[in-house]
Design an enzyme around this catalytic site. Structure first.
Site, PDB file in Angstrom:
ATOM      1  N   PHE A  82       0.755  -1.156   0.130  1.00  0.00           N
ATOM      2  CA  PHE A  82       0.051   0.070  -0.025  1.00  0.00           C
ATOM      3  C   PHE A  82       0.920   1.422  -0.024  1.00  0.00           C
ATOM      4  O   PHE A  82       0.888   2.055  -0.963  1.00  0.00           O
ATOM      5  CB  PHE A  82      -1.060  -0.041   1.278  1.00  0.00           C
ATOM      6  CG  PHE A  82      -1.538   1.294   1.621  1.00  0.00           C
ATOM      7  CD1 PHE A  82      -1.915   2.175   0.825  1.00  0.00           C
ATOM      8  CD2 PHE A  82      -1.510   1.538   2.869  1.00  0.00           C
ATOM      9  CE1 PHE A  82      -2.527   3.309   1.284  1.00  0.00           C
ATOM     10  CE2 PHE A  82      -1.975   2.927   3.469  1.00  0.00           C
ATOM     11  CZ  PHE A  82      -2.467   3.792   2.660  1.00  0.00           C
ATOM     12  N   ILE A  83       1.603   1.499   1.076  1.00  0.00           N
ATOM     13  CA  ILE A  83       2.313   2.780   1.125  1.00  0.00           C
ATOM     14  C   ILE A  83       3.425   2.866   0.068  1.00  0.00           C
ATOM     15  O   ILE A  83       3.813   3.640  -0.750  1.00  0.00           O
ATOM     16  CB  ILE A  83       2.990   2.983   2.663  1.00  0.00           C
ATOM     17  CG1 ILE A  83       1.858   3.036   3.546  1.00  0.00           C
ATOM     18  CG2 ILE A  83       3.836   4.062   2.824  1.00  0.00           C
ATOM     19  CD1 ILE A  83       2.329   3.167   5.126  1.00  0.00           C
ATOM     20  N   ASP A 105      12.301 -12.413  -0.584  1.00  0.00           N
ATOM     21  CA  ASP A 105      11.842 -12.191   0.740  1.00  0.00           C
ATOM     22  C   ASP A 105      12.985 -11.966   1.575  1.00  0.00           C
ATOM     23  O   ASP A 105      14.040 -12.156   1.499  1.00  0.00           O
ATOM     24  CB  ASP A 105      11.490 -13.866   1.296  1.00  0.00           C
ATOM     25  CG  ASP A 105      10.790 -13.801   2.505  1.00  0.00           C
ATOM     26  OD1 ASP A 105      11.155 -13.046   3.525  1.00  0.00           O
ATOM     27  OD2 ASP A 105       9.703 -14.400   2.585  1.00  0.00           O
ATOM     28  N   GLU A 125      -3.860  -3.494  22.006  1.00  0.00           N
ATOM     29  CA  GLU A 125      -4.001  -2.323  21.182  1.00  0.00           C
ATOM     30  C   GLU A 125      -3.949  -0.995  22.416  1.00  0.00           C
ATOM     31  O   GLU A 125      -4.391  -1.284  23.450  1.00  0.00           O
ATOM     32  CB  GLU A 125      -5.441  -2.522  20.604  1.00  0.00           C
ATOM     33  CG  GLU A 125      -5.193  -3.401  19.559  1.00  0.00           C
ATOM     34  CD  GLU A 125      -6.673  -3.263  18.609  1.00  0.00           C
ATOM     35  OE1 GLU A 125      -6.299  -2.812  17.330  1.00  0.00           O
ATOM     36  OE2 GLU A 125      -7.792  -3.310  18.985  1.00  0.00           O
ATOM     37  N   ASN A 150      -1.537   6.334  11.967  1.00  0.00           N
ATOM     38  CA  ASN A 150      -2.187   5.314  11.082  1.00  0.00           C
ATOM     39  C   ASN A 150      -2.380   5.871   9.776  1.00  0.00           C
ATOM     40  O   ASN A 150      -2.934   6.919   9.405  1.00  0.00           O
ATOM     41  CB  ASN A 150      -3.720   5.192  11.524  1.00  0.00           C
ATOM     42  CG  ASN A 150      -3.698   4.183  12.745  1.00  0.00           C
ATOM     43  OD1 ASN A 150      -2.865   4.225  13.501  1.00  0.00           O
ATOM     44  ND2 ASN A 150      -4.820   3.522  12.843  1.00  0.00           N
ATOM     45  N   LYS A 156       9.185  -3.202  15.835  1.00  0.00           N
ATOM     46  CA  LYS A 156       9.565  -1.949  15.310  1.00  0.00           C
ATOM     47  C   LYS A 156      10.617  -1.319  16.147  1.00  0.00           C
ATOM     48  O   LYS A 156      11.403  -0.470  15.862  1.00  0.00           O
ATOM     49  CB  LYS A 156       8.498  -0.849  15.153  1.00  0.00           C
ATOM     50  CG  LYS A 156       7.430  -1.514  13.802  1.00  0.00           C
ATOM     51  CD  LYS A 156       8.122  -1.420  12.701  1.00  0.00           C
ATOM     52  CE  LYS A 156       7.172  -1.640  11.531  1.00  0.00           C
ATOM     53  NZ  LYS A 156       7.724  -1.515  10.166  1.00  0.00           N
ATOM     54  N   TYR A 160       4.141  -6.686  17.485  1.00  0.00           N
ATOM     55  CA  TYR A 160       4.285  -5.840  16.105  1.00  0.00           C
ATOM     56  C   TYR A 160       5.126  -4.503  16.736  1.00  0.00           C
ATOM     57  O   TYR A 160       6.163  -4.177  16.254  1.00  0.00           O
ATOM     58  CB  TYR A 160       2.963  -5.483  15.354  1.00  0.00           C
ATOM     59  CG  TYR A 160       3.065  -4.214  14.626  1.00  0.00           C
ATOM     60  CD1 TYR A 160       3.818  -4.259  13.227  1.00  0.00           C
ATOM     61  CD2 TYR A 160       2.649  -2.914  14.722  1.00  0.00           C
ATOM     62  CE1 TYR A 160       3.897  -3.478  12.334  1.00  0.00           C
ATOM     63  CE2 TYR A 160       2.634  -2.083  13.744  1.00  0.00           C
ATOM     64  CZ  TYR A 160       3.377  -2.126  12.698  1.00  0.00           C
ATOM     65  OH  TYR A 160       3.332  -1.027  11.848  1.00  0.00           O
ATOM     66  N   ASN A 211       7.910  -9.925  -1.374  1.00  0.00           N
ATOM     67  CA  ASN A 211       7.561 -11.145  -1.629  1.00  0.00           C
ATOM     68  C   ASN A 211       6.297 -11.451  -1.809  1.00  0.00           C
ATOM     69  O   ASN A 211       5.934 -12.502  -2.082  1.00  0.00           O
ATOM     70  CB  ASN A 211       7.995 -12.130  -0.355  1.00  0.00           C
ATOM     71  CG  ASN A 211       7.125 -11.714   0.739  1.00  0.00           C
ATOM     72  OD1 ASN A 211       6.282 -10.903   0.644  1.00  0.00           O
ATOM     73  ND2 ASN A 211       7.165 -12.715   1.882  1.00  0.00           N
TER      74      ASN A 211
END
Ligand SMILES: NC(=O)c1ccc[n+]([C@@H]2O[C@H](COP(=O)([O-])OP(=O)(O)OC[C@H]3O[C@@H](n4cnc5c(N)ncnc54)[C@H](O)[C@@H]3O)[C@@H](O)[C@H]2O)c1
Length: 306
Positions: free
Chosen positions: A11-12, A51, A271, A173, A148, A144, A32
């Site tokens: 996407f980005i 990959d 979250e 986001n 990072k 996640y 990949n």
């Protein structure tokens, strides 16, 4: 300039690839196709299906292409996925980043840009501390977010030893055309797809959880500015506004003319409850300022069916 974009079919990454090509750069994509789509790959970019976890295959790409700059966007980008099964996220986001940073130093790359997260790297700062600046302590609440944190440190380590400079972006986001509505991240894409099918979207929590949002074109402009400016910096990229889940639901619903209500499901562990990012350092270092409001960005996103 020759630029290698990892995750450049996603996407980005694909929006950045388009913009770099338009600016006259030579663009190479390494992906990949884990979550990417063939149709996102600009025809003028050279594509390597590889990959990033495979050091020897990735080395062949560096050997063949010898990029001046690496823009590292490949990752598994889902908090929910990382909570269910942390290994793929850690393998790709940590070990994959190790390979990218190690090879960048081996092949004399001049600069490495990295897509980190401002959305979840700071945990849950109290409302009084919002919007947070880059010096706010990192406090990962999910594998996640932890991946990072580790990836940022790997990049800094190899930059200090390997002779390249780095720029870490901590994105809010991100949303816009081409975001995968079947994924677990990207609430605007997910809500709009479900509303168009007349399926009720689910909000996890009571609707008051907040996120900071940034339209993909504003992300692209930061990645363009970063080709010329900013050495060894960590920069938040966001609007600096806390937006509730209920507000996002309403904005998308109004645009699509969806009349239903959301389902509310229990808040998901791992979250964060709230976040907004102070991006004034990005303005100081890069001259970056967001141009697209959330309202305008939602309109633009929904005009293009991704
Ligand atoms: N979308 C957001 O809101 C957001 C926010 C903060 C940070 N980011 C970061 O920005 C980057 C891009 O995210 P996105 O939203 O475009 O997601 P995306 O899933 O569309 O893009 C990720 C890309 O990486 C590729 N990829 C995954 N694993 C790979 C591997 N092992 N080897 C090679 N390629 C691999 C995928 O095929 C995909 O093209 C990610 O690093 C993500 O963590 C995204």
């Amino acid at each position: 300039m020759k630029i290698l974009i990892t995750g450049g079919a996603g996407f980005i990454g694909s929006h950045i690839a388009d913009a770099y090509l338009r600016a006259g750069h030579d663009v190479v994509i390494a992906d990949n196709f884990g979550t990417a789509s063939e149709k996102n790959v600009p025809p003028r970019a050279r594509l390597h299906r590889v990959d990033i976890r495979d050091l020897s295959l990735l080395r062949r790409v560096f050997e063949a292409e010898r990029p001046d700059l690496v823009n590292h966007h490949a990752a598994i980008a889902s908090v929910a996925h990382s909570l269910r099964d942390p290994t793929p996220t850690m393998d790709t986001n940590v070990m994959g980043t190790l390979n990218v940073a190690f090879l960048s130093s081996e092949f004399g790359v001049r600069k490495l840009l990295f897509a980190s997260t401002g959305g979840v790297i700071y945990g849950d700062p109290p409302r009084l501390d919002l919007p947070v600046s880059e010096s706010y302590p990192r406090n990962p609440l999910s594998p996640y977010a932890l991946s990072k944190v580790l990836a940022e440190d790997i990049i800094k380590f190899y930059a200090s030893r390997g002779g390249f400079s780095f720029l870490v972006f901590r994105y809010a986001n991100v949303y816009g055309p081409r975001q995968n509505p079947k994924g677990e991240a990207g609430v605007i894409a997910i809500f709009s797809e479900l509303m168009r099918e007349e399926t009720r979207p689910t909000i996890f929590g009571d609707g008051s959880k907040t996120r900071d949002y940034v339209y993909v074109d504003d992300i692209v402009s930061a990645n363009l500015l970063a080709l010329e400016r900013g050495e060894n910096e960590v920069l938040n990229i966001g609007l600096g506004k806390e937006i509730t889940d209920d507000r996002v639901f309403q904005l998308v619903a109004d645009e699509i003319e969806y009349k239903g209500n959301p389902n509310y499901a229990p808040f998901r562990e791992g979250e964060n409850l709230r976040i907004s990012l102070d991006a004034s350092r990005a303005e100081k270092i890069l001259g970056w300022k967001p141009k697209i409001s959330l309202e305008e960005g939602v309109r633009r996103t929904l005009r293009v069916k991704s």
